[in-house]
Design a protein around this motif. Structure first.
Motif, PDB file in Angstrom:
ATOM      1  N   SER A 118       0.474  -1.141  -0.055  1.00 39.00           N
ATOM      2  CA  SER A 118      -0.161   0.109  -0.076  1.00 39.00           C
ATOM      3  C   SER A 118       0.922   1.082   0.237  1.00 39.00           C
ATOM      4  O   SER A 118       1.860   1.786   0.886  1.00 39.00           O
ATOM      5  N   ARG A 143      -9.812   9.149  -4.937  1.00 40.71           N
ATOM      6  CA  ARG A 143      -8.460   8.061  -5.076  1.00 40.71           C
ATOM      7  C   ARG A 143      -7.711   9.149  -3.871  1.00 40.71           C
ATOM      8  O   ARG A 143      -6.073   8.199  -3.719  1.00 40.71           O
ATOM      9  N   GLN A 166      -9.170  11.128   6.962  1.00 37.84           N
ATOM     10  CA  GLN A 166     -10.169  10.762   5.400  1.00 37.84           C
ATOM     11  C   GLN A 166     -10.148   9.908   5.012  1.00 37.84           C
ATOM     12  O   GLN A 166     -10.616   9.498   4.253  1.00 37.84           O
ATOM     13  N   SER A 167      -8.496   9.297   4.319  1.00 33.83           N
ATOM     14  CA  SER A 167      -7.852   8.546   3.714  1.00 33.83           C
ATOM     15  C   SER A 167      -8.856   6.545   4.968  1.00 33.83           C
ATOM     16  O   SER A 167      -8.449   5.824   3.273  1.00 33.83           O
ATOM     17  N   ARG A 168      -9.509   6.780   6.186  1.00 31.02           N
ATOM     18  CA  ARG A 168      -9.804   5.696   6.569  1.00 31.02           C
ATOM     19  C   ARG A 168     -11.258   6.270   6.236  1.00 31.02           C
ATOM     20  O   ARG A 168     -12.086   5.370   5.816  1.00 31.02           O
ATOM     21  N   SER A 169     -11.761   7.266   6.338  1.00 30.52           N
ATOM     22  CA  SER A 169     -13.040   7.726   6.761  1.00 30.52           C
ATOM     23  C   SER A 169     -14.284   8.043   5.382  1.00 30.52           C
ATOM     24  O   SER A 169     -14.894   6.982   5.705  1.00 30.52           O
ATOM     25  N   GLY A 170     -12.992   8.466   4.756  1.00 23.87           N
ATOM     26  CA  GLY A 170     -13.788   8.965   3.236  1.00 23.87           C
ATOM     27  C   GLY A 170     -14.554   9.796   3.424  1.00 23.87           C
ATOM     28  O   GLY A 170     -15.428  10.549   2.555  1.00 23.87           O
ATOM     29  N   ARG A 183      -4.209   9.075  -0.203  1.00 23.95           N
ATOM     30  CA  ARG A 183      -5.170   7.865  -0.492  1.00 23.95           C
ATOM     31  C   ARG A 183      -6.881   8.631  -0.103  1.00 23.95           C
ATOM     32  O   ARG A 183      -6.559   8.844   0.645  1.00 23.95           O
ATOM     33  N   HIS A 184      -7.970   8.558  -0.844  1.00 26.60           N
ATOM     34  CA  HIS A 184      -8.402   8.848  -0.614  1.00 26.60           C
ATOM     35  C   HIS A 184      -9.615   7.340  -1.285  1.00 26.60           C
ATOM     36  O   HIS A 184      -9.566   7.537  -2.445  1.00 26.60           O
ATOM     37  N   PRO A 185     -10.263   6.786  -0.096  1.00 26.08           N
ATOM     38  CA  PRO A 185     -11.201   6.171  -0.559  1.00 26.08           C
ATOM     39  C   PRO A 185     -12.201   6.206  -1.520  1.00 26.08           C
ATOM     40  O   PRO A 185     -12.765   5.013  -2.195  1.00 26.08           O
ATOM     41  N   VAL A 186     -12.825   7.268  -1.247  1.00 26.44           N
ATOM     42  CA  VAL A 186     -13.696   7.534  -2.497  1.00 26.44           C
ATOM     43  C   VAL A 186     -13.330   8.140  -3.782  1.00 26.44           C
ATOM     44  O   VAL A 186     -13.487   8.371  -4.917  1.00 26.44           O
ATOM     45  N   ASN A 230       1.289   5.320  -0.568  1.00 24.54           N
ATOM     46  CA  ASN A 230       0.691   7.542  -0.679  1.00 24.54           C
ATOM     47  C   ASN A 230       0.925   7.149  -1.546  1.00 24.54           C
ATOM     48  O   ASN A 230       1.950   7.202  -2.495  1.00 24.54           O
TER      49      ASN A 230
END
Length: 231
Positions: A30, A206, A126-130, A201-204, A32
């Motif tokens: 993984s 990218r 926010q990379s965890r929560s989105g 990274r951002h889960p929504v 960043n």
């Protein structure tokens, strides 16, 4: 000529960085978008300083954005960068170009390690929560700064979905759909002297980038301006 050469160097650095990320990702690691204070983040700060040092010249780069529009859809600058459905289309770009051509140069920004850490706190959350926006886990920019020993005199701007440093700054400058073009005013504010950048990274969307700006390195209150003393 100086600006063109600088962009070639930055583009080469970014290509090497993205190539490394692709290799590590293929190996199951993984990664960043960039390590704090280096790589991609340093390129974002460099791009921001190009804008601040010569807004008129930078307007040519913003004008070139028109070529990437399909109606109101702004195509990504490079493969892997998301397309964006804009609110205003090319009209916002045209307005930004006019504004930059009339804007005076302002001082470039020095890197603040503390501001970068404060920005990275939001990226990590926010990379965890989105989540989106300036408030995360009930904390705003000033709260995060104070928790790190800094002051509350700072501004925070955020982009989502941009994996190219020029695209990050472009979104702030054009300010599509932003009332009063507040982000543009922030990146061109002459009183700021320090900045910290964090991207990840951002889960929504990218990727996300956070820039913190302040008049002082620790976001403390700036010293009062000295007035004229009557004799």
């Amino acid at each position: 000529m100086r600006k063109a050469w600088s962009r070639k160097v930055v583009a080469l650095q970014l290509m090497l960085k993205l190539s490394l990320c692709a290799i590590l990702s293929a190996a199951g690691t993984s990664v960043n978008v960039a390590a704090q204070g280096a790589g991609f983040e340093a390129e974002v700060l460099h791009e921001l300083n190009l804008l601040r040092s010569d807004p008129d010249a930078y307007s040519d780069d913003i004008a070139a954005t028109r070529e990437r529009f399909d109606g109101k859809i702004l195509r990504g600058r490079r493969d892997g960068e998301i397309d964006i459905m804009t609110n205003e289309g090319v009209a916002a770009v045209n307005e930004a170009v006019r504004a930059l051509r009339a804007a005076p140069p302002v001082p470039t920004l020095s890197q603040s390690a503390l501001l970068a850490v404060i920005a990275s706190d939001l990226v990590r959350e926010q990379s965890r929560s989105g989540a989106l926006g300036h408030i995360s886990n009930g904390r705003g920019p000033a709260d995060r700064s104070i928790a790190r020993g800094g002051g509350r005199y700072l501004s925070e701007i955020i982009t989502y979905g941009h994996s190219d440093p020029a695209s990050v700054i472009e979104q702030f400058v054009v300010g599509d759909g932003v009332p009063g073009r507040g982000h543009r005013k922030t990146v061109l504010a002459g009183e700021f002297r320090y900045a910290g950048v964090a991207c990840g990274r951002h889960p929504v969307h990218r990727v996300m980038c956070v820039i913190m700006l302040s008049q002082t390195e620790q976001a403390k209150a700036p010293p009062p301006k000295r007035g004229l003393v009557a004799e």
